[in-house]
Design an enzyme around this catalytic site. Structure first.
Site, PDB file in Angstrom:
ATOM      1  N   ILE A  65       0.861  -1.177   0.000  1.00 10.27           N
ATOM      2  CA  ILE A  65       0.000   0.000   0.000  1.00 10.27           C
ATOM      3  C   ILE A  65       0.899   1.230   0.000  1.00 10.27           C
ATOM      4  O   ILE A  65       2.074   1.154   0.367  1.00 10.27           O
ATOM      5  CB  ILE A  65      -0.982   0.031   1.202  1.00 10.27           C
ATOM      6  CG1 ILE A  65      -0.231  -0.047   2.534  1.00 10.27           C
ATOM      7  CG2 ILE A  65      -1.997  -1.089   1.092  1.00 10.27           C
ATOM      8  CD1 ILE A  65      -1.146   0.009   3.748  1.00 10.27           C
ATOM      9  N   ASP A  66       0.360   2.359  -0.427  1.00 14.55           N
ATOM     10  CA  ASP A  66       1.168   3.564  -0.580  1.00 14.55           C
ATOM     11  C   ASP A  66       1.694   4.083   0.758  1.00 14.55           C
ATOM     12  O   ASP A  66       1.126   3.803   1.818  1.00 14.55           O
ATOM     13  CB  ASP A  66       0.348   4.666  -1.249  1.00 14.55           C
ATOM     14  CG  ASP A  66      -0.087   4.285  -2.656  1.00 14.55           C
ATOM     15  OD1 ASP A  66       0.653   3.531  -3.313  1.00 14.55           O
ATOM     16  OD2 ASP A  66      -1.163   4.740  -3.085  1.00 14.55           O
ATOM     17  N   LYS A  67       2.746   4.873   0.670  1.00  5.94           N
ATOM     18  CA  LYS A  67       3.400   5.431   1.859  1.00  5.94           C
ATOM     19  C   LYS A  67       2.405   6.094   2.804  1.00  5.94           C
ATOM     20  O   LYS A  67       2.404   5.839   4.009  1.00  5.94           O
ATOM     21  CB  LYS A  67       4.463   6.443   1.433  1.00  5.94           C
ATOM     22  CG  LYS A  67       5.082   7.228   2.575  1.00  5.94           C
ATOM     23  CD  LYS A  67       6.029   8.303   2.074  1.00  5.94           C
ATOM     24  CE  LYS A  67       6.567   9.149   3.223  1.00  5.94           C
ATOM     25  NZ  LYS A  67       7.465  10.234   2.739  1.00  5.94           N
ATOM     26  N   THR A  70      -0.828   5.852   2.889  1.00  4.05           N
ATOM     27  CA  THR A  70      -2.027   5.072   3.182  1.00  4.05           C
ATOM     28  C   THR A  70      -1.730   4.186   4.384  1.00  4.05           C
ATOM     29  O   THR A  70      -0.674   3.566   4.446  1.00  4.05           O
ATOM     30  CB  THR A  70      -2.423   4.194   1.979  1.00  4.05           C
ATOM     31  OG1 THR A  70      -2.703   5.046   0.860  1.00  4.05           O
ATOM     32  CG2 THR A  70      -3.656   3.358   2.285  1.00  4.05           C
ATOM     33  N   ARG A 121      -7.184   5.775  -5.651  1.00  2.00           N
ATOM     34  CA  ARG A 121      -6.913   7.205  -5.832  1.00  2.00           C
ATOM     35  C   ARG A 121      -7.247   7.652  -7.255  1.00  2.00           C
ATOM     36  O   ARG A 121      -7.892   8.686  -7.468  1.00  2.00           O
ATOM     37  CB  ARG A 121      -5.459   7.500  -5.485  1.00  2.00           C
ATOM     38  CG  ARG A 121      -5.118   7.150  -4.038  1.00  2.00           C
ATOM     39  CD  ARG A 121      -3.613   7.091  -3.789  1.00  2.00           C
ATOM     40  NE  ARG A 121      -3.000   8.414  -3.866  1.00  2.00           N
ATOM     41  CZ  ARG A 121      -1.688   8.615  -3.746  1.00  2.00           C
ATOM     42  NH1 ARG A 121      -0.869   7.576  -3.570  1.00  2.00           N
ATOM     43  NH2 ARG A 121      -1.195   9.832  -3.818  1.00  2.00           N
TER      44      ARG A 121
END
Length: 350
Positions: A155-157, A159, A258
């Site tokens: 998962i993104d930084k 998130t 997103r």
């Protein structure tokens, strides 16, 4: 392709053996373009000057032949950037970083990742990542297809939320297959700009790198580019100029929620990369701007949390489901909107 390493040489030396850091296959429809411009559009966090220096040093190859920066790429060229040191993720060092472990057995670990923690090393983030922590706390984690220990997904930084990590080759193969075959369960909570009209819906559209802004992903609805992506959303709470929603993923593309939500006109609240850090709905009043600024300070990241994670255990075959409480920063921001929406009327034309 790998696209997370700076093009500058440094002190690492490995007996003059060159290591592949980036590899790109030029599309059939690509027009003639200088290779320094071509690479600048594809490699994050670099400059044309660095690319030119790499070419001058003989580190850029096309079809296995070193080229200069004025070489013009042609369709189906294979472009590689080769440097003397291995990619930084291959120089991984364990770091004693605390982990919030939700569940662990001899096959797998479920971790609740905080916002702000990068999942794996990459350009500008060679330490302090989840993988650095995993390498310290666990020995001999299996490598995934990208040579990253234990990672089944990411998962993104900015998130927050749940990830499953494999401890054995069996678990890596079994869990990876579930994600690929869409049998795992992943649900996110997000705060998005605007009033989402439908109570629930599905967003379908291929996702690939944005043709102009290479730091973003984009939706290609005709399906002529990118990888298929499917997101199901459901409204949890309407708060005037923003909406609290849940999103269930069938696929796991980069930035999927997103970019899908932006595609239907509901960019994630305070998502800087996709423009959600500007006022996209609301009034022009100064007090409203001050209210939004306070919300951004309360929640200084995109409003996205990986809340639910479910999968079949690789050994017991039991379906396991884990829940993570929505972090305080998102809760506080949502509460501000609750108070605001109760005391103000909204007009979607504004």
């Amino acid at each position: 392709m790998q696209n997370n390493i700076d093009l500058e040489q440094d002190e690492f030396d490995d007996d003059d053996v060159l290591h592949e850091h980036h590899r790109f296959e030029v599309a059939k429809g690509q027009q003639a373009l200088r290779i320094d411009k071509f690479l600048m559009n594809l490699i994050e966090n670099t400059t044309r000057n660095k690319i030119q220096k790499a070419a001058d040093s003989g580190n850029i190859f096309v079809n296995d032949v070193a080229v200069k920066s004025n070489y013009k790429v042609k369709p189906e060229d294979v472009v590689r950037v080769m440097l003397e040191h291995p990619p930084y993720e291959h120089l991984l060092k364990g770091e004693n970083i605390p982990l919030n472990i939700v569940y662990e057995d001899d096959q797998l670990i479920v971790v609740n990742k905080p916002a702000g923690m990068v999942v794996h090393p990459g350009h500008g983030n060679y330490s302090g990542t989840l993988v650095n922590a995993l390498a310290y706390h666990f020995d001999n984690l299996p490598m995934n297809s990208s040579e990253r220990p234990g990672l089944v997904h990411r998962i993104d930084k900015d998130t927050s939320g749940l990830l499953v990590v494999a401890k054995t080759e069996l678990a890596m193969d079994y869990l990876t297959k579930q994600f690929a075959e869409k049998t795992s369960e992943r649900e996110y909570v997000a705060l998005v700009w605007g009033n989402v009209e439908k109570d629930e819906g599905t967003i379908e559209g291929n996702i690939d790198r944005h043709p102009v802004n290479r730091m973003q992903m984009a939706v290609f609805p005709e399906g002529d580019k990118g990888k298929p992506a499917l997101t199901h959303y459901k409204v949890l709470e309407r708060l005037g100029y923003v909406t609290l929603i849940s999103c269930r993923l069938e696929t796991g593309r980069t930035h999927q929620i997103r970019v899908h939500m932006k595609y239907i006109g509901h960019t994630l609240f305070n998502d800087e990369r996709y423009g959600g850090d500007a006022i996209l709905k609301g009034t022009t009043f100064t007090k409203y701007k001050q209210f939004i600024d306070n919300c951004f300070k309360t929640l200084p990241r995109q409003a996205l949390h990986a809340k639910t994670l479910g999968f079949e255990h690789p050994v017991t075959k039991e379906f396991m489901r884990f829940e993570s409480e929505v972090p305080q920063d998102i809760q506080d921001c949502v509460e501000k909107w609750r108070v605001y929406s109760k005391s103000h009327t909204t007009d979607e034309d504004n």
